[in-house]
Design a protein around this motif. Structure first.
Motif, PDB file in Angstrom:
ATOM      1  N   THR A   1      -6.518  -1.940   4.220  1.00 14.27           N
ATOM      2  CA  THR A   1      -5.475  -2.433   3.326  1.00 14.27           C
ATOM      3  C   THR A   1      -4.544  -3.363   4.090  1.00 14.27           C
ATOM      4  OG1 THR A   1      -3.720  -1.753   1.815  1.00 14.27           O
ATOM      5  CG2 THR A   1      -3.976  -0.456   3.825  1.00 14.27           C
TER       6      THR A   1
ATOM      7  N   SER B   1       0.834  -1.199   0.000  1.00 15.24           N
ATOM      8  CA  SER B   1       0.000   0.000   0.000  1.00 15.24           C
ATOM      9  C   SER B   1       0.869   1.249   0.000  1.00 15.24           C
ATOM     10  CB  SER B   1      -0.905   0.008   1.225  1.00 15.24           C
ATOM     11  OG  SER B   1      -1.572   1.240   1.350  1.00 15.24           O
TER      12      SER B   1
ATOM     13  N   GLY C   1      -5.391  -4.678  -1.444  1.00 19.20           N
ATOM     14  CA  GLY C   1      -5.981  -3.490  -0.846  1.00 19.20           C
ATOM     15  C   GLY C   1      -5.710  -2.267  -1.706  1.00 19.20           C
TER      16      GLY C   1
END
Length: 319
Positions: free
Chosen positions: A236, A145, A318
Motif C-alpha cells: 500500500t 491506508s 492500495g
C-alpha cells in the motif's frame, strides 16, 4: 549498567560533530557541500555531492530522528571511499554520488538532547511532530491506508502524516532536489528491521527488477543478508520517500532497514530504552555489513534504464 551509561548515546556523535565530520569528508574527497533547504527549526539541510559525468545517485538517511545508525551507514559510504574501497571507487567513477546523512536534523538534535529517552513520536518526527516518511504525496492520489503504521491523521501519533503532502520544509526541500537532479537510483536508510523495501510497483517488469536489485544487495552483505519486503497486490502507499521517487521522478528507489530485528531485540533486553531498540551498540559491524550491499545495489541499478513509463502511471489505490 550505571545511570550515566544508560544516559549516554556513545559511540554516536552529537549533531555538531556529525556536521563537522561531513565537512571533513567533503574536504578529503574533493566534494561539494550543498545546502538544499532549511529544517522546521531553521537548521541547514546538507548533502555532500561528489561530481561526476555519470548519472546522479543518492544515499539518504535519518528521516526519522532517532535512527542514528542510518546516518552512520550513509557516512560509512564516504569513509569507505576515503579508505580506497575499490568497488566504491569504481562507483564514484560511474556516477555522481550524493549523500544526505540527516534528512531530519531537528529530530536528531531532539533525540540527542533527550539522551534517547522519552516518547518515540517525539524523537521520530520533525519539529512539527510530523513523520516525514509519511508526508510525501501518495502516487495516483491513493487513499490513506488504514493498516497499522501506514500513517495517522492524529497529531501526536508516531506516524502522523501532517496536514498535507509536502507540508514540511524537509520533504518540500527533498522534492525540489529530486526534481532538479532526477536521481537514477536511491537508497533511503532506516532501522531496525533488517529488510529491503522497494518502491511499490504493480507493473511486472519493474517488480522483477526490484526483486533482482534486492537479491544483489543481500548477496553482497558479508554477515547478515536482508530479506526483501514487497508484494504486487497487498502493498500500500503510505507517503514514503521511495514510492515518491519512483513514481514521480523515475528513480530506482528502496528503503533499507539496517540493523536486524533479532539483533535489536537481543540488545534491547540488555539496554531497555527506545534509543537502543533502534541503534546497535556497535555501529561499525553494521556499517561493514551494509555498505557493500548498498554499493552493489547502486552498481546493479546503473546497469538498468530508468523505470519504464508504465510503472510511473497512476496506480490504483492500495488496500
Amino acid at each position: 549498567m550505571s545511570l550515566a551509561d544508560s544516559a549516554s548515546l556513545a559511540p554516536y556523535p552529537d549533531p555538531d560533530t556529525r556536521e563537522h565530520e561531513l565537512d571533513d569528508l567533503a574536504a578529503s574527497l574533493g566534494g561539494e557541500i550543498v545546502e538544499y533547504g532549511r529544517s522546521r527549526e531553521d537548521r541547514p539541510l546538507r548533502a555532500l555531492r561528489l561530481p561526476s559525468a555519470g548519472p546522479a545517485i543518492l544515499c539518504s538517511a535519518n528521516i526519522h530522528g532517532i535512527e542514528y545508525i542510518a546516518s552512520r551507514v550513509a557516512l560509512g559510504l564516504l569513509h569507505g571511499l576515503c579508505a580506497g574501497d575499490p568497488e566504491l571507487q569504481r562507483l564514484r567513477a560511474r556516477a555522481e554520488l550524493w549523500v544526505i546523512p540527516s534528512i531530519n536534523p531537528d529530530g536528531y538534535a531532539r533525540t540527542w538532547a533527550a539522551r534517547g529517552q522519552g516518547r518515540l513520536a517525539d524523537m521520530r518526527a520533525n519539529a512539527a511532530g510530523v513523520d516525514l516518511n509519511r508526508n510525501f504525496p501518495r502516487p495516483g492520489g491513493a487513499a490513506p491506508s488504514r493498516l497499522p503504521g501506514a500513517g495517522s491523521d492524529r497529531p501526536g501519533d508516531a506516524t502522523y502524516r501532517g496536514p498535507a503532502p509536502l507540508s514540511e520544509p524537509e520533504t518540500a526541500a527533498l522534492d525540489r532536489l529530486f526534481a532538479a537532479r532526477r536521481f537514477h537510483a536511491s537508497v533511503n536508510l532506516h532501522s531496525f528491521m533488517g529488510t529491503v523495501i522497494p518502491a511499490r510497483v504493480s507493473e511486472r517488469e519493474a517488480y522483477a527488477r526490484y526483486r533482482e536489485l534486492a537479491r544483489v544487495l543481500a548477496h553482497a552483505q558479508p554477515r547478515v543478508r536482508y530479506r526483501r519486503l514487497a508484494h504486487r497486490i497487498f502493498d500500500t502507499f503510505t507517503g514514503e520517500q521511495e514510492d515518491h521517487q519512483h513514481h514521480a521522478f523515475g528513480t530506482w528507489a528502496v528503503c533499507l532497514e539496517t540493523f536486524s530485528l533479532r539483533a535489536s531485540y537481543t540488545q534491547h533486553l540488555r539496554r531497555p530504552s527506545v534509543f537502543w531498540r533502534f541503534n546497535p551498540r556497535d555501529p561499525a559491524a553494521w556499517i561493514a555489513n551494509d555498505v557493500p550491499g548498498i554499493t552493489a545495489y547502486f552498481h546493479a541499478a546503473l546497469e538498468l534504464p530508468p523505470p519504464p513509463a508504465a510503472s510511473r502511471r497512476a496506480l490504483p489505490p492500495g488496500p
